[in-house]
Design an enzyme around this catalytic site. Structure first.
Site, mmCIF file in Angstrom:
data_model
loop_
_atom_site.group_PDB
_atom_site.id
_atom_site.type_symbol
_atom_site.label_atom_id
_atom_site.label_comp_id
_atom_site.label_asym_id
_atom_site.label_seq_id
_atom_site.Cartn_x
_atom_site.Cartn_y
_atom_site.Cartn_z
ATOM 1 N N ASP A 36 -0.487 15.082 57.485
ATOM 2 C CA ASP A 36 -1.516 14.932 56.728
ATOM 3 C C ASP A 36 -2.679 14.107 57.036
ATOM 4 O O ASP A 36 -3.824 14.301 56.888
ATOM 5 C CB ASP A 36 -1.137 14.548 55.173
ATOM 6 C CG ASP A 36 -0.242 15.644 54.396
ATOM 7 O OD1 ASP A 36 -0.256 16.669 55.104
ATOM 8 O OD2 ASP A 36 0.313 15.237 53.462
ATOM 9 N N ASP A 40 -6.542 14.712 57.190
ATOM 10 C CA ASP A 40 -7.568 13.871 56.668
ATOM 11 C C ASP A 40 -8.529 13.433 57.618
ATOM 12 O O ASP A 40 -9.958 13.026 57.284
ATOM 13 C CB ASP A 40 -6.878 12.613 56.056
ATOM 14 C CG ASP A 40 -6.067 12.665 54.944
ATOM 15 O OD1 ASP A 40 -6.328 13.925 54.207
ATOM 16 O OD2 ASP A 40 -5.185 12.105 54.447
ATOM 17 N N SER A 85 -4.552 45.006 30.462
ATOM 18 C CA SER A 85 -3.088 44.247 30.503
ATOM 19 C C SER A 85 -2.088 45.594 30.831
ATOM 20 O O SER A 85 -2.457 46.574 31.016
ATOM 21 C CB SER A 85 -2.686 43.706 29.310
ATOM 22 O OG SER A 85 -2.846 44.623 28.188
ATOM 23 N N LEU A 86 -0.839 45.319 30.881
ATOM 24 C CA LEU A 86 0.192 46.127 31.229
ATOM 25 C C LEU A 86 1.019 46.595 29.980
ATOM 26 O O LEU A 86 1.408 45.256 29.189
ATOM 27 C CB LEU A 86 1.004 45.490 32.409
ATOM 28 C CG LEU A 86 0.474 45.236 33.575
ATOM 29 C CD1 LEU A 86 1.521 44.358 34.417
ATOM 30 C CD2 LEU A 86 0.169 46.597 34.281
ATOM 31 N N GLU A 116 6.242 44.146 42.430
ATOM 32 C CA GLU A 116 5.723 42.866 42.572
ATOM 33 C C GLU A 116 6.211 42.010 41.690
ATOM 34 O O GLU A 116 6.614 42.469 40.248
ATOM 35 C CB GLU A 116 4.176 42.991 42.482
ATOM 36 C CG GLU A 116 3.386 43.522 43.315
ATOM 37 C CD GLU A 116 1.627 43.689 43.173
ATOM 38 O OE1 GLU A 116 1.391 42.729 42.276
ATOM 39 O OE2 GLU A 116 1.229 44.638 43.621
ATOM 40 N N LYS A 118 6.059 39.549 38.350
ATOM 41 C CA LYS A 118 5.157 39.455 37.287
ATOM 42 C C LYS A 118 4.894 37.833 37.234
ATOM 43 O O LYS A 118 5.857 37.362 36.684
ATOM 44 C CB LYS A 118 5.457 40.055 36.260
ATOM 45 C CG LYS A 118 4.424 39.739 34.976
ATOM 46 C CD LYS A 118 4.812 41.001 33.905
ATOM 47 C CE LYS A 118 3.657 41.109 33.040
ATOM 48 N NZ LYS A 118 3.201 39.832 32.307
ATOM 49 N N ASP A 120 3.589 34.295 36.234
ATOM 50 C CA ASP A 120 3.550 33.798 34.609
ATOM 51 C C ASP A 120 2.144 32.799 34.622
ATOM 52 O O ASP A 120 2.655 31.529 34.502
ATOM 53 C CB ASP A 120 4.719 33.308 34.125
ATOM 54 C CG ASP A 120 4.468 33.470 32.486
ATOM 55 O OD1 ASP A 120 3.627 33.890 32.056
ATOM 56 O OD2 ASP A 120 5.773 32.879 31.788
ATOM 57 N N ARG A 139 -9.862 36.164 32.341
ATOM 58 C CA ARG A 139 -9.693 37.534 31.908
ATOM 59 C C ARG A 139 -10.583 37.628 30.439
ATOM 60 O O ARG A 139 -11.034 38.805 30.222
ATOM 61 C CB ARG A 139 -8.252 37.764 31.521
ATOM 62 C CG ARG A 139 -8.025 39.232 31.031
ATOM 63 C CD ARG A 139 -6.820 39.685 31.209
ATOM 64 N NE ARG A 139 -6.508 41.009 30.395
ATOM 65 C CZ ARG A 139 -6.208 40.992 29.366
ATOM 66 N NH1 ARG A 139 -6.064 40.066 28.348
ATOM 67 N NH2 ARG A 139 -6.128 42.259 28.602
ATOM 68 N N GLU A 181 -3.632 36.494 39.871
ATOM 69 C CA GLU A 181 -3.038 35.589 38.917
ATOM 70 C C GLU A 181 -3.053 34.040 39.421
ATOM 71 O O GLU A 181 -2.978 33.679 40.695
ATOM 72 C CB GLU A 181 -1.507 35.857 38.941
ATOM 73 C CG GLU A 181 -0.863 35.268 37.731
ATOM 74 C CD GLU A 181 -1.167 36.100 36.344
ATOM 75 O OE1 GLU A 181 -1.994 36.984 36.506
ATOM 76 O OE2 GLU A 181 -0.502 35.770 35.296
ATOM 77 N N TYR A 233 -4.017 40.312 43.625
ATOM 78 C CA TYR A 233 -3.045 41.693 43.745
ATOM 79 C C TYR A 233 -4.103 42.783 43.484
ATOM 80 O O TYR A 233 -3.559 43.899 43.558
ATOM 81 C CB TYR A 233 -2.070 41.688 42.704
ATOM 82 C CG TYR A 233 -2.300 41.027 41.216
ATOM 83 C CD1 TYR A 233 -3.241 41.712 40.384
ATOM 84 C CD2 TYR A 233 -1.813 39.990 40.759
ATOM 85 C CE1 TYR A 233 -3.562 41.312 39.000
ATOM 86 C CE2 TYR A 233 -1.965 39.569 39.529
ATOM 87 C CZ TYR A 233 -2.851 40.457 38.940
ATOM 88 O OH TYR A 233 -3.037 39.720 37.465
ATOM 89 N N LYS A 297 3.928 49.402 40.164
ATOM 90 C CA LYS A 297 2.874 50.202 40.379
ATOM 91 C C LYS A 297 2.649 51.404 40.958
ATOM 92 O O LYS A 297 3.274 51.345 41.866
ATOM 93 C CB LYS A 297 1.471 48.938 40.922
ATOM 94 C CG LYS A 297 1.308 47.992 39.914
ATOM 95 C CD LYS A 297 0.221 47.071 40.530
ATOM 96 C CE LYS A 297 0.470 45.638 40.095
ATOM 97 N NZ LYS A 297 -0.527 44.623 40.939
ATOM 98 N N LYS A 321 10.316 43.330 31.753
ATOM 99 C CA LYS A 321 10.373 41.848 31.372
ATOM 100 C C LYS A 321 11.596 41.726 31.540
ATOM 101 O O LYS A 321 12.574 42.313 30.903
ATOM 102 C CB LYS A 321 9.788 41.906 29.980
ATOM 103 C CG LYS A 321 8.050 41.950 29.631
ATOM 104 C CD LYS A 321 7.486 40.746 30.335
ATOM 105 C CE LYS A 321 6.413 40.201 29.649
ATOM 106 N NZ LYS A 321 6.104 39.611 28.534
ATOM 107 N N CYS A 416 16.909 0.386 16.073
ATOM 108 C CA CYS A 416 17.226 1.003 17.280
ATOM 109 C C CYS A 416 18.712 1.374 17.422
ATOM 110 O O CYS A 416 19.533 0.590 17.403
ATOM 111 C CB CYS A 416 16.709 -0.128 18.610
ATOM 112 S SG CYS A 416 17.212 0.693 20.034
ATOM 113 N N CYS A 419 20.296 -1.205 20.407
ATOM 114 C CA CYS A 419 20.502 -2.564 20.124
ATOM 115 C C CYS A 419 20.342 -3.205 18.634
ATOM 116 O O CYS A 419 20.419 -4.190 18.503
ATOM 117 C CB CYS A 419 19.426 -3.372 20.931
ATOM 118 S SG CYS A 419 17.757 -3.014 20.637
ATOM 119 N N CYS A 434 11.135 0.866 20.131
ATOM 120 C CA CYS A 434 12.108 -0.220 19.798
ATOM 121 C C CYS A 434 11.335 -1.546 20.484
ATOM 122 O O CYS A 434 10.861 -1.502 21.296
ATOM 123 C CB CYS A 434 13.374 -0.093 20.593
ATOM 124 S SG CYS A 434 14.314 -1.701 20.807
ATOM 125 N N CYS A 439 16.410 -4.401 25.370
ATOM 126 C CA CYS A 439 17.124 -3.277 24.722
ATOM 127 C C CYS A 439 17.757 -2.742 25.851
ATOM 128 O O CYS A 439 17.378 -2.426 26.999
ATOM 129 C CB CYS A 439 16.240 -2.253 23.962
ATOM 130 S SG CYS A 439 17.321 -0.754 23.349
#
Ligand code: IVH
Length: 675
Positions: A36, A40, A85-86, A116, A118, A120, A139, A181, A233, A297, A321, A416, A419, A434, A439
């Site tokens: 890193d 940088d 959509s599917l 593939e 799917k 989310d 979309r 996606e 995709y 597909k 699904k 609480c 305590c 509290c 506590c």
């Protein structure tokens, strides 16, 4: 000999190529070749050259990912062809029927399929013109989406430009469109929510919502801070699929430098499709992002065309699904947990129910507002959802005759549960707290926070050990950790010679961690990981931070009045100062590297407004601050300069009214040169 401008352009372009290559290794391949700090260093070299020669800045430079002013809304844009959509299916039989139908409709015997994951997240189109990213579109409703280009540009796995050679090699025209996606990896999602919780902000329910919220952020610099990822995709040219085979598309996208999911397969028949689906069902728990199924597909584009579409979904693809990771169960009780800041969280105790491979017996209800929103009572049957590693949550009360309703309402206790001290809910806040600073629940959570991985990283100091040590009075605050002896540890359950020594070694090692970790570890309200880092950079030592007046705290990046007050109050408390002194005596790191600031603009206050063309806003801000100046968000009589870019609005008017000096970007450069 001064470099000719041609030499210079080449040097800058070579540097950019190098940076692009390392971004690709890191963000796309997950396989960095340099550290890193080395990365940088390259970036800083480029920033320096571009600052010195702003005329050579190009939109596809790796320095230009974050820029532009906050938006008021997004432009609506039509898609080149509908983003469909599917159709979903949930059973093996339905999937088999789909596969038969594809055979029947096409009349073909041998058909290949691509499987593939799917993902989310949310689908998003990227438009490239002349090899350069020109537009990112959500979309939306499928025919029309929102233009979110500035936010999309901040996602480092998305190439800002693609070289002519790469396009030629992949056989792709310079104007093309990628669809894919956008998602937020689970780790980034968890981290973001933890930070939000610490800062008293509302939490995102799951990574998908977090992705959508981030992509539609009006302030691109916020999008840039959150880590999003993008998998391509599909590849279109003039709105049409470009390659003859989908498999070829995926390989071509990969060769252009896009992230394409390696978890894919080319299947020849239903059995191979089903094997892929079964292979991923249990393994999805180990993925760094959430998936909700598998997309199948038809591979051949010509066959896809023949099969065509029904309404809004293609006949040539289908989503299988996985069973939703949710379950229905009964709320047996609602208990209250007390956190590090004293926050009371209601938790539903559930009749144990298996969800996605684990047994869930409790779920968070967040706060009283959420309980009221759900209308949940003890005895109700509820739906419980488990997202990727997120704490299970109650999503709704099941209102079906088959499930009897509960009758016992839950009330937040007035005292609480740990305590017995008073619980208060401050006007305007959603949480009950509290008020007892000592506590024991707070103590336990404070120690756990201090020892956790992102803070002092004391491995072995988990729930079980911390509970014992606090219950037995061996630890009353975080400084006590450093006086633990082997004998103390050996008294604890399940603690042998070796583990005791390991814990002691871990404690010793934690002393060398940088100052920002310790600041974060003190657990001041609203001071998250990022703020701690800014504080360490600004003050350079614990001493300076402890003694800082509120006005100076307000000069630190992202520290507003609420945070400044919380820090000042923390250090006003004698007990806390004593605690810090004990940590110093124990040998923890109390100094850090102070970000060097010049003094030429010391005491001067600036306001930036309008679109700056020569610098990203954050960059201009940093330059002013590095020269000792202060950047404020609103114009007042105390403002020394307003730097106005294009289309400056009300702030410019106000500056004129108040007679404040209005200057342009070039004048700012001159001021800085003198600095
Ligand atoms: S293909 C016409 N492939 O699922 C083809 N979609 O339910 C449409 N999704 O809106 C998309 N992973 O957001 C495709 N590997 C994948 C996907 C995928 C996730 C999402 C996408 C789409 C939704 C449809």
């Amino acid at each position: 000999m001064p470099a000719t401008s041609k030499d210079l352009s080449k040097r800058i372009e070579d540097l950019r190529e190098k940076i692009r290559h390392h971004e690709y290794r890191y963000y796309v391949l997950d396989d960095p070749q340099i550290s890193d700090p080395e990365f940088d260093q390259l970036m800083n070299q480029l920033i320096k050259l571009e600052t010195e020669h702003p005329d050579l800045i190009t939109a596809d430079s790796p320095t230009q990912r974050v820029g532009g002013k906050p938006r008021e809304g997004f432009l609506k844009v039509r898609h080149s062809s509908p983003m469909l959509s599917l159709d979903n299916t949930y059973s093996e039989d339905e999937l088999r029927n789909w596969e038969h139908r594809v055979h029947d409709l096409s009349g073909k015997k041998e058909i290949e399929y691509v499987c593939e994951l799917k993902l989310d997240g949310m689908s998003l189109a990227l438009h490239y013109k002349d090899g350069k990213l020109v537009r990112g579109i959500t979309r939306g409703n499928g025919s029309e989406g929102e233009e979110v280009t500035l936010n999309v540009r901040t996602v480092r796995s998305i190439p800002l430009s693609i070289s002519k050679e790469a396009l030629k090699k992949a056989g792709i025209p310079a104007d093309f469109e990628v669809r894919g996606e956008m998602l937020m990896p689970i780790a980034a999602f968890k981290k973001m929510n933890e930070e939000r919780e610490k800062n008293g902000l509302s939490l995102f329910a799951n990574p998908r919502n977090a992705t959508a919220g981030t992509v539609r952020q009006l302030e691109p610099s916020i999008t840039a801070q959150r880590r999003l990822d993008y998998f391509g995709y599909s590849l279109l040219h003039n709105g049409q699929t470009y390659f003859d085979r989908h498999w070829e598309t995926l390989n071509a996208l990969e060769s252009l430098g896009f992230k394409v999911n390696i978890r894919r397969s080319l299947s020849k028949n239903f059995d191979e499709i089903w094997a892929f689906i079964q292979q991923w069902e249990p393994k999805r728990e180990s993925l760094p992002y959430e998936i909700d199924g598998i997309v199948v597909k038809v591979d051949r584009t010509s066959l896809q065309r023949e099969l065509g579409y029904t309404g809004k979904a293609p006949r040539w693809a289908i989503a299988y699904k996985y069973a939703a990771r949710s379950g229905i169960t009964r709320v047996e009780d609602i208990i209250v947990q007390v956190g590090r800041t004293g926050k009371l969280t209601p938790v539903a105790m559930l009749k144990p129910v298996p969800i996605g491979g684990t047994t869930v017996s409790r779920a968070t209800l967040h706060n009283m507002d959420e309980i009221e929103r759900l209308g949940v009572k003890i005895g109700d049957w509820v739906e419980v959802q488990r997202g990727g590693d997120v704490i299970p949550k109650v999503t709704r009360v099941v209102e079906d005759k088959a499930y009897p309703r509960g009758h016992k309402s839950f009330h937040m206790p007035e005292k609480c549960p740990i305590c017995g001290t008073h619980v208060v809910r401050t006007e305007g806040e959603v949480d009950h707290r509290c008020v007892n600073a000592n506590c024991p629940a707070k103590l336990r959570e404070t120690i756990l926070h201090f020892a956790s991985r992102h803070v002092m990283n004391i491995e072995g100091m988990g729930d079980a050990l911390v509970n014992q040590l606090t219950d037995r009075g061996l630890i009353k605050n975080v400084a006590d950790i450093y006086k633990l002896t082997k004998a103390d540890l050996l008294q604890q359950e399940r603690m042998g010679e070796k583990s005791a020594q390991n814990v002691l070694d871990e404690i010793e090692a934690s002393k060398k961690l940088p100052l920002e970790r310790l600041i974060y570890g003190l657990g001041m309200r609203f001071v998250g990981e990022r703020t701690a880092q800014f504080l360490a950079e600004h003050f350079g030592s614990m001493e300076a931070l402890m003694n800082a007046p509120q006005e100076e705290l307000l000069e630190v990046d992202e520290v507003g009045p609420r945070i400044a007050q919380s820090i000042a109050e923390f250090f006003q408390e004698a007990k806390n100062r004593e605690l810090v002194e004990r940590l110093r005596k124990a040998g923890l790191t109390f100094t850090g590297k102070k970000r060097h600031r010049g003094t030429a603009l010391a005491g001067k206050t600036f306001v930036l407004t309008g679109t700056l063309t020569r610098y990203a806003r954050d960059e201009a801000k940093k330059m002013i601050e590095d020269a000792g100046g202060r950047v404020s968000s609103s114009v007042s009589k105390k403002t020394d300069y307003v730097i106005a870019g294009a289309d400056a609005g009300s702030k410019l008017d106000k500056a004129k009214d108040l007679g404040v000096n209005v200057i342009g970007e070039k004048d700012m450069e001159k001021l800085l040169e003198r600095a």
